[in-house]
Design an enzyme around this catalytic site. Structure first.
Site, mmCIF file in Angstrom:
data_model
loop_
_atom_site.group_PDB
_atom_site.id
_atom_site.type_symbol
_atom_site.label_atom_id
_atom_site.label_comp_id
_atom_site.label_asym_id
_atom_site.label_seq_id
_atom_site.Cartn_x
_atom_site.Cartn_y
_atom_site.Cartn_z
ATOM 1 N N SER A 75 -2.157 1.576 0.093
ATOM 2 C CA SER A 75 -1.253 1.839 1.218
ATOM 3 C C SER A 75 0.077 2.324 0.664
ATOM 4 O O SER A 75 0.451 1.999 -0.466
ATOM 5 C CB SER A 75 -1.025 0.548 2.001
ATOM 6 O OG SER A 75 0.098 0.682 2.845
ATOM 7 N N TYR A 132 0.669 -7.860 4.539
ATOM 8 C CA TYR A 132 -0.111 -6.642 4.279
ATOM 9 C C TYR A 132 0.408 -5.948 3.008
ATOM 10 O O TYR A 132 -0.363 -5.535 2.148
ATOM 11 C CB TYR A 132 0.017 -5.721 5.500
ATOM 12 C CG TYR A 132 -0.721 -4.409 5.393
ATOM 13 C CD1 TYR A 132 -2.085 -4.347 5.605
ATOM 14 C CD2 TYR A 132 -0.033 -3.229 5.102
ATOM 15 C CE1 TYR A 132 -2.770 -3.134 5.519
ATOM 16 C CE2 TYR A 132 -0.714 -2.021 5.018
ATOM 17 C CZ TYR A 132 -2.077 -1.969 5.224
ATOM 18 O OH TYR A 132 -2.741 -0.778 5.139
HETATM 19 N N1 NAP Z 1 -4.358 3.881 9.270
HETATM 20 C C1 NAP Z 1 -3.407 3.989 8.363
HETATM 21 O O1 NAP Z 1 -2.354 4.594 8.606
HETATM 22 C C2 NAP Z 1 -3.588 3.418 7.014
HETATM 23 C C3 NAP Z 1 -2.622 3.705 6.051
HETATM 24 C C4 NAP Z 1 -2.772 3.188 4.778
HETATM 25 C C5 NAP Z 1 -3.872 2.425 4.469
HETATM 26 N N2 NAP Z 1 -4.798 2.146 5.428
HETATM 27 C C6 NAP Z 1 -5.955 1.341 5.025
HETATM 28 O O2 NAP Z 1 -7.129 2.081 5.305
HETATM 29 C C7 NAP Z 1 -8.216 1.177 5.463
HETATM 30 C C8 NAP Z 1 -8.956 1.521 6.739
HETATM 31 O O3 NAP Z 1 -8.119 1.253 7.842
HETATM 32 P P1 NAP Z 1 -8.173 2.046 9.225
HETATM 33 O O4 NAP Z 1 -6.780 2.484 9.493
HETATM 34 O O5 NAP Z 1 -9.267 3.026 9.236
HETATM 35 O O6 NAP Z 1 -8.456 0.829 10.229
HETATM 36 P P2 NAP Z 1 -9.689 0.428 11.136
HETATM 37 O O7 NAP Z 1 -10.217 1.575 11.875
HETATM 38 O O8 NAP Z 1 -9.198 -0.763 11.903
HETATM 39 O O9 NAP Z 1 -10.785 -0.043 10.072
HETATM 40 C C9 NAP Z 1 -10.734 -1.303 9.470
HETATM 41 C C10 NAP Z 1 -12.067 -1.574 8.800
HETATM 42 O O10 NAP Z 1 -12.012 -2.857 8.161
HETATM 43 C C11 NAP Z 1 -13.127 -3.649 8.593
HETATM 44 N N3 NAP Z 1 -12.732 -5.046 8.642
HETATM 45 C C12 NAP Z 1 -11.552 -5.549 9.066
HETATM 46 N N4 NAP Z 1 -11.568 -6.892 8.964
HETATM 47 C C13 NAP Z 1 -12.798 -7.217 8.470
HETATM 48 C C14 NAP Z 1 -13.430 -8.446 8.126
HETATM 49 N N5 NAP Z 1 -12.815 -9.614 8.264
HETATM 50 N N6 NAP Z 1 -14.688 -8.395 7.614
HETATM 51 C C15 NAP Z 1 -15.323 -7.216 7.471
HETATM 52 N N7 NAP Z 1 -14.774 -6.020 7.777
HETATM 53 C C16 NAP Z 1 -13.529 -6.035 8.267
HETATM 54 C C17 NAP Z 1 -13.462 -3.117 9.973
HETATM 55 O O11 NAP Z 1 -14.785 -3.454 10.277
HETATM 56 P P3 NAP Z 1 -15.329 -3.539 11.810
HETATM 57 O O12 NAP Z 1 -14.630 -2.459 12.573
HETATM 58 O O13 NAP Z 1 -16.786 -3.284 11.668
HETATM 59 O O14 NAP Z 1 -14.978 -4.873 12.307
HETATM 60 C C18 NAP Z 1 -13.245 -1.625 9.759
HETATM 61 O O15 NAP Z 1 -14.363 -1.068 9.113
HETATM 62 C C19 NAP Z 1 -7.603 -0.231 5.452
HETATM 63 O O16 NAP Z 1 -7.739 -0.786 4.169
HETATM 64 C C20 NAP Z 1 -6.143 0.026 5.766
HETATM 65 O O17 NAP Z 1 -5.316 -0.988 5.270
HETATM 66 C C21 NAP Z 1 -4.693 2.633 6.692
#
Ligand code: NAP
Length: 260
Positions: free
Chosen positions: A150, A163
């Protein structure tokens, strides 16, 4: 594609386990890998979200299936690896991208929230690296680990204290493992998305916050999930990415390129 690009990004026949593949960013990364001929294993909790992504991948001619695992349990991750090896014969690429966030003010963060975020954002990455790293070492054919970090692992962001700490740990672990496994052709990198609206950060993206982000993003927009695909293919490819390990690859519209 030209023969040159075909060779440079040749991922045909590879198998990728994408932890967090049911989510928005890693789901898009999975789609990109599948278009490049990779069998993609989407790991998460939601069968419904997985099914929607699998339908998209398959309708574009790609290959994908869903697996569930308790990401806080090493035994459960080992069983996941065994199931994938049984179904697909091997694993070449591991993406660790499951993640959760919370905007709780610092003095009010309850211990159970702190533990929950560390379990999914950090411990799950640690355990998957142990399980899949041991497999890659034993198999002796290298491997690519892509951990999703991140911006807050690079420059601390306000309002997401736990986080931030969880992701800083992931950046650190990735570099440590890159060094540890460099001679074994196991590359470990961190992909660093800037700001992409998704389910886990919707609560954090208030109107004020969005204004601040846009004021600090030279491209003046959010990223779109598919904009992570190019960086993913580079890090996944043993040819294009052959000498790339231990990096933080920022995909951020220039966010980290400016201060004021
Ligand atoms: N969006 C951003 O701007 C951003 C920026 C920097 C980094 N990130 C990182 O990118 C990654 C993906 O995030 P995203 O933005 O795409 O969010 P998202 O759509 O909410 O995806 C989160 C993922 O994590 C899984 N997850 C969450 N809690 C879990 C648990 N307790 N056990 C198993 N699986 C779990 C979810 O699984 P289910 O949906 O199947 O429950 C989903 O596949 C994360 O590591 C996030 O920190 C995101």
């Amino acid at each position: 594609m030209s023969d040159f690009l075909d060779t440079l990004f040749n991922l045909n026949g590879k198998v990728a386990v994408i932890i967090g593949g049911t989510g928005e960013l890693c789901g898009a990364m999975a789609e990109g890998l599948a278009k490049a001929g990779v069998t993609t294993v989407l790991v998460g909790r939601s069968l419904e979200k997985a099914q929607a992504r699998i339908t998209k991948i398959e309708s574009a001619g790609g290959s994908a299936y869903f697996e569930q695992a308790d990401l806080g349990s090493k035994a459960s991750i080992s069983e996941l690896l065994a199931r994938v090896v049984e179904k697909s014969g091997k694993v070449d690429i591991l993406i660790n991208g499951a993640g959760a966030n919370s905007p709780t003010p610092f003095l009010e963060i309850p211990e159970d929230e702190y533990d929950r975020l560390f379990e999914i954002n950090t411990k799950a990455v640690f355990l998957a690296c142990q399980v899949f790293g041991a497999y890659f070492l034993d198999r002796g054919e290298g491997g690519s680990v892509i951990n999703v970090g991140s911006m807050t692992g690079v420059l601390p962001l306000s309002r997401v204290f736990t986080y931030s700490a969880t992701k800083a740990a992931v950046h650190n672990l990735s570099k440590n493992l890159a060094r540890e496994w460099a001679t074994e052709k196991i590359r470990v990198n961190t992909i660093v998305p800037g700001f992409f609206p998704a389910e886990q950060n919707r609560k954090v993206l208030t109107e004020d916050r969005v204004k601040q982000i846009m004021g600090h993003t030279p491209m003046k927009r959010f990223g779109e999930a598919q904009e992570l695909v190019g960086a993913t293919l580079l890090l996944a490819s043993d040819t294009a990415g052959s000498f790339v390990t231990g990096v933080e690859l920022l995909v951020d519209g220039g966010y980290a390129a400016m201060t004021i």
